[in-house]
Design a protein around this motif. Structure first.
Motif, short mmCIF file in Angstrom:
data_model
loop_
_atom_site.label_atom_id
_atom_site.label_comp_id
_atom_site.label_asym_id
_atom_site.label_seq_id
_atom_site.Cartn_x
_atom_site.Cartn_y
_atom_site.Cartn_z
N PRO A 134 27.22 11.86 -47.31
CA PRO A 134 26.04 11.15 -46.81
C PRO A 134 25.63 11.54 -45.40
CG PRO A 134 27.55 9.64 -47.89
CD PRO A 134 28.28 10.94 -47.74
N GLY A 135 26.54 12.13 -44.64
CA GLY A 135 26.19 12.52 -43.28
C GLY A 135 25.33 13.76 -43.20
N LEU A 136 25.20 14.49 -44.31
CA LEU A 136 24.37 15.69 -44.35
C LEU A 136 23.20 15.40 -45.27
CD1 LEU A 136 23.96 18.69 -43.63
CD2 LEU A 136 25.34 19.28 -45.63
N ASP A 137 22.09 15.00 -44.68
CA ASP A 137 20.92 14.64 -45.47
C ASP A 137 19.69 15.31 -44.91
OD1 ASP A 137 20.49 13.23 -43.17
OD2 ASP A 137 20.50 11.26 -44.07
N HIS A 138 18.56 15.06 -45.54
CA HIS A 138 17.32 15.74 -45.16
C HIS A 138 16.15 14.81 -45.45
CE1 HIS A 138 14.12 18.86 -45.15
NE2 HIS A 138 14.95 19.48 -44.33
N ALA A 139 15.11 14.90 -44.62
CA ALA A 139 13.91 14.11 -44.86
C ALA A 139 13.15 14.70 -46.04
CB ALA A 139 13.02 14.11 -43.61
N GLY A 140 13.13 13.99 -47.15
CA GLY A 140 12.50 14.50 -48.36
C GLY A 140 13.47 15.35 -49.16
N PRO A 141 13.08 15.68 -50.40
CA PRO A 141 14.00 16.38 -51.31
C PRO A 141 13.90 17.90 -51.25
CG PRO A 141 12.07 15.63 -52.51
CD PRO A 141 11.87 15.20 -51.08
N SER A 142 13.36 18.48 -50.18
CA SER A 142 13.15 19.93 -50.16
C SER A 142 14.45 20.71 -50.16
CB SER A 142 12.31 20.32 -48.94
OG SER A 142 12.98 20.01 -47.73
N GLN A 143 15.56 20.12 -49.71
CA GLN A 143 16.85 20.81 -49.70
C GLN A 143 17.71 20.44 -50.91
OE1 GLN A 143 17.45 23.14 -47.26
NE2 GLN A 143 15.32 22.66 -46.79
N LEU A 144 17.06 19.86 -51.91
CA LEU A 144 17.75 19.44 -53.12
C LEU A 144 17.23 20.29 -54.28
CD1 LEU A 144 19.74 17.36 -54.28
CD2 LEU A 144 17.81 15.81 -54.60
N VAL A 145 18.07 21.18 -54.78
CA VAL A 145 17.69 22.08 -55.87
C VAL A 145 17.98 21.40 -57.20
CG1 VAL A 145 18.09 24.32 -56.95
CG2 VAL A 145 18.13 24.11 -54.45
N LEU A 146 16.95 21.26 -58.03
CA LEU A 146 17.08 20.61 -59.33
C LEU A 146 16.86 21.64 -60.43
CD1 LEU A 146 15.02 17.36 -58.64
CD2 LEU A 146 17.49 17.70 -58.41
N LEU A 147 17.76 21.67 -61.39
CA LEU A 147 17.70 22.64 -62.48
C LEU A 147 17.79 21.91 -63.81
CD1 LEU A 147 20.38 25.06 -60.99
CD2 LEU A 147 17.92 25.29 -60.75
N VAL A 148 16.91 22.25 -64.72
CA VAL A 148 16.96 21.72 -66.08
C VAL A 148 17.05 22.89 -67.03
CG1 VAL A 148 15.75 20.42 -67.86
CG2 VAL A 148 15.70 19.61 -65.50
N ASN A 149 18.18 23.01 -67.71
CA ASN A 149 18.43 24.15 -68.60
C ASN A 149 18.20 25.48 -67.88
OD1 ASN A 149 19.00 22.27 -70.54
ND2 ASN A 149 17.15 22.61 -71.74
N GLY A 150 18.64 25.52 -66.61
CA GLY A 150 18.53 26.73 -65.82
C GLY A 150 17.19 26.94 -65.15
N ARG A 151 16.22 26.08 -65.44
CA ARG A 151 14.88 26.22 -64.87
C ARG A 151 14.76 25.40 -63.59
NH1 ARG A 151 10.28 27.57 -67.54
NH2 ARG A 151 11.31 27.20 -69.56
N HIS A 152 14.32 26.03 -62.49
CA HIS A 152 14.13 25.32 -61.22
C HIS A 152 12.86 24.49 -61.30
CE1 HIS A 152 13.19 25.48 -56.65
NE2 HIS A 152 13.89 24.41 -56.96
N ILE A 153 13.00 23.17 -61.12
CA ILE A 153 11.85 22.28 -61.26
C ILE A 153 11.78 21.30 -60.10
CG2 ILE A 153 11.97 22.39 -63.78
CD1 ILE A 153 13.07 19.44 -63.56
N SER A 154 10.68 20.58 -60.04
CA SER A 154 10.53 19.44 -59.13
C SER A 154 10.26 18.23 -60.00
CB SER A 154 9.37 19.68 -58.15
OG SER A 154 9.16 18.55 -57.35
N ASP A 155 11.19 17.27 -60.01
CA ASP A 155 11.09 16.15 -60.94
C ASP A 155 11.43 14.85 -60.23
OD1 ASP A 155 10.95 15.41 -64.02
OD2 ASP A 155 12.62 14.30 -63.14
N ARG A 156 10.52 13.89 -60.26
CA ARG A 156 10.72 12.63 -59.55
C ARG A 156 11.82 11.79 -60.18
NH1 ARG A 156 5.34 9.42 -58.48
NH2 ARG A 156 6.90 8.14 -57.43
N THR A 157 11.97 11.89 -61.51
CA THR A 157 13.02 11.11 -62.15
C THR A 157 14.39 11.53 -61.66
OG1 THR A 157 11.70 10.74 -64.15
CG2 THR A 157 14.09 10.56 -64.37
N LEU A 158 14.62 12.83 -61.58
CA LEU A 158 15.91 13.33 -61.11
C LEU A 158 16.11 13.02 -59.63
CD1 LEU A 158 15.74 14.72 -63.87
CD2 LEU A 158 16.70 16.79 -62.81
N GLN A 159 15.06 13.22 -58.83
CA GLN A 159 15.16 12.92 -57.41
C GLN A 159 15.50 11.45 -57.19
OE1 GLN A 159 11.32 14.14 -55.99
NE2 GLN A 159 11.79 16.32 -56.07
#
Length: 627
Positions: A247-272
């Motif tokens: 928790p001490g390493l965080d970021h404003a917004g999800p830009s440093q959070l890589v989300l993958l669905v079946n290997g595909r890089h996406i931006s998804d609010r449900t996952l975030q």
């Protein structure tokens, strides 16, 4: 003379193919990074294991993608630049079983419409390859070419014929940054690939194949960041894997959070939302952890055809996906590896009993237990409401007092005004870093920070944040004994909402009644609040009702209950905790530190701020140039 109907109402006609392709390019080709994404994904679908990206001027002037895939023959290469031409999809039924990255058949046609293109390619079963060149959507010129197996595609002068689009591109540095962000995400998604990026002749990224995700993260994110990432894994329902930060390493917004669905890089609010909700009060609102989360699910349970650039997806059951992601993240948080496993050889604790069935909030839709990531919910003592003052430090009219002291007590008054001598037990050097009671208390600084030490470290504790976390856990336990008491409002308050939010709230009375609310619909776009939690009068009532409605729509009933419970309990804890500016004696400090050992996630207050900071003594020595 009057206008004829034909003059007044233009006839419908088919668009010129060149114009149609330029319009399609507006959806698919937003910037150089969009071109790189489409072409690199084509390389992967062609079986490539090595992909080299070469750029000039941030990709505005030149983009070159070189791969070692299976290549194409002449007729296939020509057809690849026609709209809706693809080798990855043949029937409508296959839309529910997409296993490739590209399947729309629009990317190359759109890119050709707004740039100058040169394609050189060869299949492994022929000795001579083919080179096609053209631009602006016109027919491609073909010639034989000597080249290795694979494809070499050059995109020059992006948007040269669409100046209105060209002026919206950012600086070369900004465009380059977007490309690097995509390549970094792909490197984390596919550790088996060899990826390189060269800009203006300078190699900026080189990721050789490495199947070990932590090592790959070290190469992509750097040693300092990768050293604070911890594995997550869950295979219940959906397979969820990845690495997430403490928790001490965080970021404003999800830009440093890589989300993958079946290997595909996406931006998804449900996952975030699922990830942020799992961290709960360990992060401040609006902050997200750093890392990568990969979700594997059957292709027929996810629709990847909902966005022109395939940057978003839609799930058949977003609730089940939300629960699977949260479960994986909570498992890591419950183990608190950043505290309890300071080195690779240290054993990692199993999740506490708070995660067993019956110890959390049950999602009425799925029947799944959805606890907050707080293992101390399963504490052996479950105080009634309100928490008894004899169970710890609580604010009284005359300041802070020990158990049994103050008005109405039959025992002698024992207000803590003793001298600030150290009263903690001798230091246990074998104790893990998470044992607060083993700290040697040195003193208080600024009537806010508690200075402690271990055998090899200086430790600072924020007294208000620490006490907030302790009280927060106690309030949560009390809620689970029977809910928060409610207080009727003299004048009901109306809160405007969207129709979907009103409907979600009214259908979920089993969520908000235990929280102390009494709500009713007042038309399609309004709810009337008739009662609120009596223990949280300082809440912004309108904001809390709106956030509850949003949680119901985003994460479901179980998660909405958890989020609202945490918000109310955090407000109560903040108001009741020892404040910055209050003096604390050594005895008070000793009891507070002891209580923190009953809170597994004591490193952060309920609002996500850090509770404790450490500096090794050898690091302190370097501050004074002693090493």
């Amino acid at each position: 003379m009057t206008d004829s109907p034909t003059d007044r109402w233009p006839r419908i006609a088919l668009l010129d193919p060149t114009v149609a392709n330029q319009i399609a390019a507006g959806e698919v080709v937003e910037r150089p990074a969009s071109v790189v994404k489409e072409l690199v994904e084509n390389s992967l679908d062609a079986g490539a294991t090595r992909v080299h990206v070469l750029l000039e001027d941030g990709g505005r002037k030149r983009i070159q993608i070189v791969d070692n895939g299976h290549g194409m023959d002449g007729p296939s290469a020509h057809l690849a630049f026609a709209r809706h031409a693809t080798s990855k999809l043949h029937t409508a039924d296959e839309l529910m079983d997409i296993r490739s990255f590209g399947f729309r058949g629009e990317a190359l046609a759109s890119i050709l419409a707004v740039s100058r293109v040169t394609l050189t390619t060869r299949r492994p079963d022929v000795d001579v390859g083919v080179r096609l060149s053209g631009g602006g959507g016109v027919s491609m010129r073909e010639e034989p070419a000597g080249c290795p197996v694979g494809t070499d595609l050059v995109i020059a002068d992006l948007f040269y014929n669409v100046p209105a689009r060209l002026k919206f591109l950012r600086t070369p540095a900004t465009e380059l940054g977007q490309v690097l962000r995509f390549i970094d995400a792909l490197a984390l998604a596919r550790p088996d690939l060899h990826l390189t990026v060269t800009h203006n002749g300078k190699r900026l990224a080189d990721y050789p194949p490495d199947p070990d995700l932590p090592r790959r993260a070290n190469a992509v994110l750097g040693r300092e960041t990768a050293g604070r990432l911890y594995p997550i894994e869950s295979r219940e329902g959906y397979e969820v894997t990845g690495l997430l930060s403490d928790p001490g390493l965080d970021h404003a917004g999800p830009s440093q959070l890589v989300l993958l669905v079946n290997g595909r890089h996406i931006s998804d609010r449900t996952l975030q939302h699922a990830i942020a909700a799992a961290y709960g009060t360990l992060l401040e609102r609006g902050r997200y952890p750093v890392g990568v989360v990969a979700l594997q699910c059957p292709p027929d349970t996810v629709d990847v055809n909902v966005h022109p650039a395939k940057a978003e997806v839609r799930f058949v059951s977003s609730q089940a996906v939300h629960a699977a992601i949260s479960r994986a993240v909570r498992g890591m948080l419950a183990a608190t590896p950043w505290i309890k496993a300071p080195n690779p050889d240290a054993p990692r604790p199993a999740p506490s009993a708070a995660w067993t069935a019956g110890e959390g909030v049950t999602d009425v839709e799925t029947g799944e237990v959805l606890p907050s990531p707080r293992s101390s919910w399963a504490a052996s003592s479950r105080p009634s409401w309100p928490p008894p003052k004899s169970s710890g430090l609580f604010r009284g009219d005359s300041g802070w007092r020990a158990p049994g002291s103050g008005a109405g007590s039959s025992s002698p008054t024992a207000t803590w005004t003793t001298s600030p001598d150290t009263v903690t037990e001798p230091l246990d050097t074998a104790a893990p870093l998470g044992t607060f009671a083993s700290l040697r208390y040195v003193g208080q600084v600024g009537r806010c920070f508690l200075v402690c030490e271990t055998a090899d470290a200086l430790v600072l504790v924020d007294q208000h944040a620490a006490h907030e976390r302790v009280l927060f856990e106690r309030f949560v336990q009390s809620f689970r004994q029977g809910g928060f008491p409610s207080q009727q409002l003299l004048i009901p308050e109306t809160v405007p909402l969207a129709p979907a939010e009103v409907a979600a709230l009214i259908e979920a009375d089993d969520v908000w009644r235990p929280l102390g609310f009494d709500l009713e619909a007042s038309g399609e776009r309004m709810v009337r609040v008739r009662a609120q939690p009596s223990v949280a009068r300082a809440l912004d009532l309108g904001a809390e009702v709106k956030s509850l409605a949003a949680s119901l729509l985003e994460g479901g009933r179980g998660q909405a209950t958890v989020e609202k419970l945490e918000r109310v309990a955090a407000t109560l804890a903040c108001h009741a905790a020892v404040r910055s500016g209050d003096s604390m004696t050594a005895r008070e400090v000793a009891e507070l530190l002891g209580q923190m050992d009953g809170v597994d996630l004591a490193t952060h207050c309920p609002h996500g701020r850090p509770v404790v900071l450490r500096a090794r003594l050898d690091e302190v020595a370097r501050w004074f140039h002693r090493t």
